[in-house]
Design a protein around this motif. Structure first.
Motif, mmCIF file in Angstrom:
data_model
loop_
_atom_site.group_PDB
_atom_site.id
_atom_site.type_symbol
_atom_site.label_atom_id
_atom_site.label_comp_id
_atom_site.label_asym_id
_atom_site.label_seq_id
_atom_site.Cartn_x
_atom_site.Cartn_y
_atom_site.Cartn_z
ATOM 1 N N PRO A 358 0.128 -7.100 4.079
ATOM 2 C CA PRO A 358 -0.019 -6.825 5.574
ATOM 3 C C PRO A 358 0.917 -7.931 6.121
ATOM 4 O O PRO A 358 1.228 -7.996 7.369
ATOM 5 N N ARG A 359 2.039 -8.651 5.332
ATOM 6 C CA ARG A 359 2.961 -9.246 5.742
ATOM 7 C C ARG A 359 3.899 -8.339 6.391
ATOM 8 O O ARG A 359 4.215 -7.262 5.598
ATOM 9 N N LYS A 360 4.869 -8.651 7.534
ATOM 10 C CA LYS A 360 5.558 -7.447 7.842
ATOM 11 C C LYS A 360 6.807 -8.120 8.348
ATOM 12 O O LYS A 360 7.970 -7.091 8.621
ATOM 13 N N THR A 361 7.390 -9.313 8.270
ATOM 14 C CA THR A 361 8.605 -9.866 8.680
ATOM 15 C C THR A 361 9.620 -9.375 7.824
ATOM 16 O O THR A 361 9.563 -9.375 6.536
ATOM 17 N N ILE A 362 10.963 -9.533 8.386
ATOM 18 C CA ILE A 362 12.151 -9.432 7.791
ATOM 19 C C ILE A 362 12.102 -10.581 6.459
ATOM 20 O O ILE A 362 12.756 -10.402 5.113
ATOM 21 N N LEU A 363 11.724 -11.577 6.737
ATOM 22 C CA LEU A 363 11.526 -13.026 5.881
ATOM 23 C C LEU A 363 10.681 -12.470 4.819
ATOM 24 O O LEU A 363 10.968 -12.760 3.423
ATOM 25 N N ASP A 364 9.495 -12.007 5.026
ATOM 26 C CA ASP A 364 8.582 -11.610 4.049
ATOM 27 C C ASP A 364 9.149 -10.344 3.141
ATOM 28 O O ASP A 364 9.018 -10.540 1.968
ATOM 29 N N GLU A 365 9.948 -9.457 3.694
ATOM 30 C CA GLU A 365 10.563 -8.381 3.142
ATOM 31 C C GLU A 365 11.540 -8.993 2.033
ATOM 32 O O GLU A 365 11.622 -8.481 1.009
ATOM 33 N N SER A 366 12.267 -9.821 2.431
ATOM 34 C CA SER A 366 13.387 -10.346 1.842
ATOM 35 C C SER A 366 12.990 -11.154 0.572
ATOM 36 O O SER A 366 13.470 -10.875 -0.394
ATOM 37 N N LEU A 367 11.996 -12.171 0.864
ATOM 38 C CA LEU A 367 11.424 -13.052 -0.171
ATOM 39 C C LEU A 367 10.604 -12.182 -1.163
ATOM 40 O O LEU A 367 10.758 -12.180 -2.298
ATOM 41 N N ALA A 431 -0.153 -15.527 -1.192
ATOM 42 C CA ALA A 431 -0.721 -14.084 -1.598
ATOM 43 C C ALA A 431 0.337 -13.074 -1.475
ATOM 44 O O ALA A 431 0.120 -12.194 -2.516
ATOM 45 N N ARG A 432 1.385 -12.992 -0.669
ATOM 46 C CA ARG A 432 2.434 -11.936 -0.761
ATOM 47 C C ARG A 432 3.003 -12.045 -2.319
ATOM 48 O O ARG A 432 3.208 -11.199 -2.931
ATOM 49 N N ASP A 433 3.335 -13.508 -2.561
ATOM 50 C CA ASP A 433 3.986 -13.528 -3.935
ATOM 51 C C ASP A 433 3.402 -13.108 -5.070
ATOM 52 O O ASP A 433 3.853 -12.569 -6.062
ATOM 53 N N ASN A 434 2.030 -13.415 -4.909
ATOM 54 C CA ASN A 434 1.022 -13.094 -5.987
ATOM 55 C C ASN A 434 0.992 -11.433 -6.105
ATOM 56 O O ASN A 434 1.014 -11.129 -7.436
ATOM 57 N N ARG A 435 0.909 -10.859 -5.205
ATOM 58 C CA ARG A 435 1.042 -9.253 -5.409
ATOM 59 C C ARG A 435 2.417 -8.843 -5.680
ATOM 60 O O ARG A 435 2.197 -7.947 -6.377
ATOM 61 N N VAL A 436 3.400 -9.229 -5.441
ATOM 62 C CA VAL A 436 4.621 -8.586 -5.868
ATOM 63 C C VAL A 436 4.795 -9.034 -7.170
ATOM 64 O O VAL A 436 5.376 -8.031 -8.114
ATOM 65 N N ILE A 437 4.413 -9.876 -7.791
ATOM 66 C CA ILE A 437 4.833 -10.585 -9.174
ATOM 67 C C ILE A 437 3.766 -9.814 -10.050
ATOM 68 O O ILE A 437 4.191 -9.266 -11.159
ATOM 69 N N CYS A 438 2.524 -9.906 -9.666
ATOM 70 C CA CYS A 438 1.610 -9.072 -10.473
ATOM 71 C C CYS A 438 1.767 -7.563 -10.755
ATOM 72 O O CYS A 438 1.303 -6.992 -11.716
ATOM 73 N N GLY A 505 20.366 -17.964 -1.053
ATOM 74 C CA GLY A 505 21.041 -18.087 -2.633
ATOM 75 C C GLY A 505 21.043 -16.906 -3.153
ATOM 76 O O GLY A 505 22.219 -16.574 -4.162
ATOM 77 N N SER A 506 20.453 -15.849 -3.284
ATOM 78 C CA SER A 506 20.376 -14.725 -3.792
ATOM 79 C C SER A 506 21.212 -13.601 -3.205
ATOM 80 O O SER A 506 21.512 -12.486 -3.634
ATOM 81 N N ARG A 507 21.666 -13.895 -1.956
ATOM 82 C CA ARG A 507 22.341 -12.994 -1.030
ATOM 83 C C ARG A 507 21.362 -11.748 -0.591
ATOM 84 O O ARG A 507 22.035 -10.616 -0.420
ATOM 85 N N ILE A 508 20.132 -11.822 -0.577
ATOM 86 C CA ILE A 508 19.361 -10.498 -0.132
ATOM 87 C C ILE A 508 19.408 -10.518 1.438
ATOM 88 O O ILE A 508 19.211 -9.450 2.028
#
Length: 525
Positions: A358-367, A431-438, A505-508
């Motif tokens: 449920p994170r929704k920001t542009i920063l959340d989506e980019s990272l 929590a966001r990072d955990n979901r996308v990596i797993c 750094g990744s230019r996303i």
């Protein structure tokens, strides 16, 4: 996947299902795991050397089943070290316990519909859900529809509220902007500006113009040198347990009966920056020399660019070469993950949006997108564990806001800002990072967020973490003590690399967009 469906009473049924990513024990253990007393769903890693080669899931169920009271069960939970989220149901008391570890490294979400409650590590955008705060241990009385909240920090700070009120508070917190996150600041640190370490740092910066000479002079100070040695020791232990607690088999060999394979089992999400390069160096000490270590570097190409030579790709290659120099007996494999804009947009819409939510920001989506593509690594890597540098910036003062806080309010302002970053780290990104990596069947492990290391660093005076004054510019003063760790380990170029955010750094990221705005991917949710 395994399932369990039981009737609690005429009004409630309990349905539990789990998928297992085997990391501990001699063999995979199906979940949910059931006994005569309770049922457990567990996701994560408990690093307890006294358990030997036992499955951490089996060990936990045994501990919870034999707890003499709810107080005793909470005490057992508070003694655990490692990233986890879990759900435990006691058949006799009809109480369901659910919790994220005290740092909040694993995900756990809550959704309420018209006739059901759902707890899960991940829920798609079609569910109105909230991340369960990592601040408490939760006990839900299913019959009474109430919930007991027990603070991780103290035994006294407990409360009982209705389930509906708790759900509403989670939803309110979920939409809270970063700038509105607040806490009561209390510090036992003596922030006397006449501290001898401050004087030594100031003199070193004035007497030497060469960066290496400044660092050599800083390490002449006994307090600074001992702090560097202690961090090296604690971080080394953290890396060791995180790379050695695994079946020691790659994805391709995990079903083989051999004890271990000689393929890569451990990768590093590798921008080439200070944090991840230190982790790579330490991982080399504790993994079999015959196994390669994958360095996974992600870059994004926009419509305006024809090259993937983004800043992180350039520093990644430089730091890769420095690792080869310092650890010549290891096969380092530098994987370049290149993502065109069309592919990025497709997967953001199809998959990544559901994982970030449920994170929704542009920063959340980019990272979240950068981490998802890096963790996937296509067919490039067969590792099952990924080391991340998460937490280093928050602990050691790696952000511009730390420098600004020092300018405004001196050491007290810096101390407050560092503690604020630490207090909201679980809320902002873990929590966001955990979901996308797993999602890729890989286990993220974050050595900087080890409990023993965190406790030590949080008790350091702010000038022993970073020194963001005018005398030590960016690339020196920010994360000063961690730069001294790298210097002590033998790094030269890596030591003085300026901090660069992953999204840039990744230019996303598009610098014209505001990171706190809602992402277009979530506009219709």
């Amino acid at each position: 996947m395994n399932e369990l469906d039981i009737e609690i009473n005429k009004n409630f049924r309990l349905f539990m299902c789990g998928c297992v990513l085997w990391m501990q024990g001699k063999k995979p253990i199906k979940q949910p795991l059931e006994s005569d007393t309770g049922i457990l769903l567990f996701n994560g890693d408990i690093f307890n050397s006294t358990w030997g080669e036992d499955s951490d899931t089996e060990a936990l169920l045994n501990i919870f089943d034999n707890a003499m009271s709810t107080d005793h069960l909470r005490a057992q939970l508070k003694a655990l070290k490692g990233p986890f989220s879990l759900i435990y149901y006691n058949k006799h008391t009809k109480i369901m316990y659910f919790v994220r570890d005290r740092i909040g490294r694993n995900s756990l979400l809550f959704h309420k519909s018209e006739n059901s409650y759902v707890l899960s590590n991940i829920l798609s955008r079609k569910y109105l859900c909230s991340e369960i705060p990592a601040s408490h241990i939760y006990e839900m009385d299913i019959n009474k529809k109430s919930i007991n909240l027990h603070s991780w920090e103290t035994c006294e700070n407990s409360q009982t509220i209705s389930l509906d009120d708790w759900i509403q508070s989670c939803q309110d917190r979920q939409s809270l902007p970063d700038e509105d996150f607040c806490f009561d600041y209390e510090s036992s640190l003596d922030l006397n500006e006449k501290d001898s370490v401050i004087t030594h740092i100031e003199n070193a910066s004035l007497n030497h113009k060469n960066k290496q000479h400044i660092f050599e002079s800083l390490l002449d100070n006994e307090v600074i040198l001992n702090t560097v040695k202690n961090i090296c020791k604690l971080l080394g232990r953290s890396v060791q347990v995180r790379v050695q607690t695994q079946p020691n088999k790659c994805k391709s060999c995990i079903s083989n009966e051999e004890t271990y394979c000689e393929h890569c089992t451990t990768g590093i999400l590798f921008s080439g920056g200070l944090d991840c390069t230190i982790l790579a160096f330490l991982a080399d000490k504790f993994l079999p020399k015959k196994q390669p270590i994958d360095l996974i570097n992600v870059a994004f190409k926009s419509k305006d660019s024809t090259s993937y030579d983004v800043p992180d790709r350039i520093t990644g290659r430089q730091s890769y070469q420095e690792l080869q120099r310092l650890c010549p007996d290891r096969l380092w494999v530098f994987h370049e993950v290149n993502v065109p804009k069309e592919q990025l947009e497709e997967y953001q819409s199809l998959i990544i949006g559901d994982l970030v939510y449920p994170r929704k920001t542009i920063l959340d989506e980019s990272l979240g997108s950068a981490l998802w593509f890096a963790a996937g690594a296509g067919s490039l890597s067969h590792c099952r564990i990924l080391l991340l540098g998460s937490g280093a910036d928050e602990l050691f003062g790696g952000y511009v806001r730390h420098r600004n806080a020092y300018k405004r309010q001196g050491w007290v302002g810096l101390s407050k800002e560092l503690l604020l970053d630490w207090k909201r780290i679980s809320f902002r990104n873990l929590a966001r990072d955990n979901r996308v990596i797993c999602d890729h069947g890989r286990q993220p492990r974050m050595p900087y967020l080890d409990e023993d290391l965190v406790e030590y660093v949080l008790n350091l005076k702010p000038w022993l973490k970073c020194y963001p004054s005018e005398t030590l510019p960016c690339g020196i003063g920010d994360k000063l003590i961690l730069r001294l760790v790298a210097f002590q380990l033998g790094f030269v170029n890596v030591t003085f690399l300026p901090k660069r955010a992953l999204q840039f750094g990744s230019r996303i990221a598009n610098k014209k967009e505001k990171g706190n705005d809602i992402s277009k991917t979530f506009m219709n949710t």
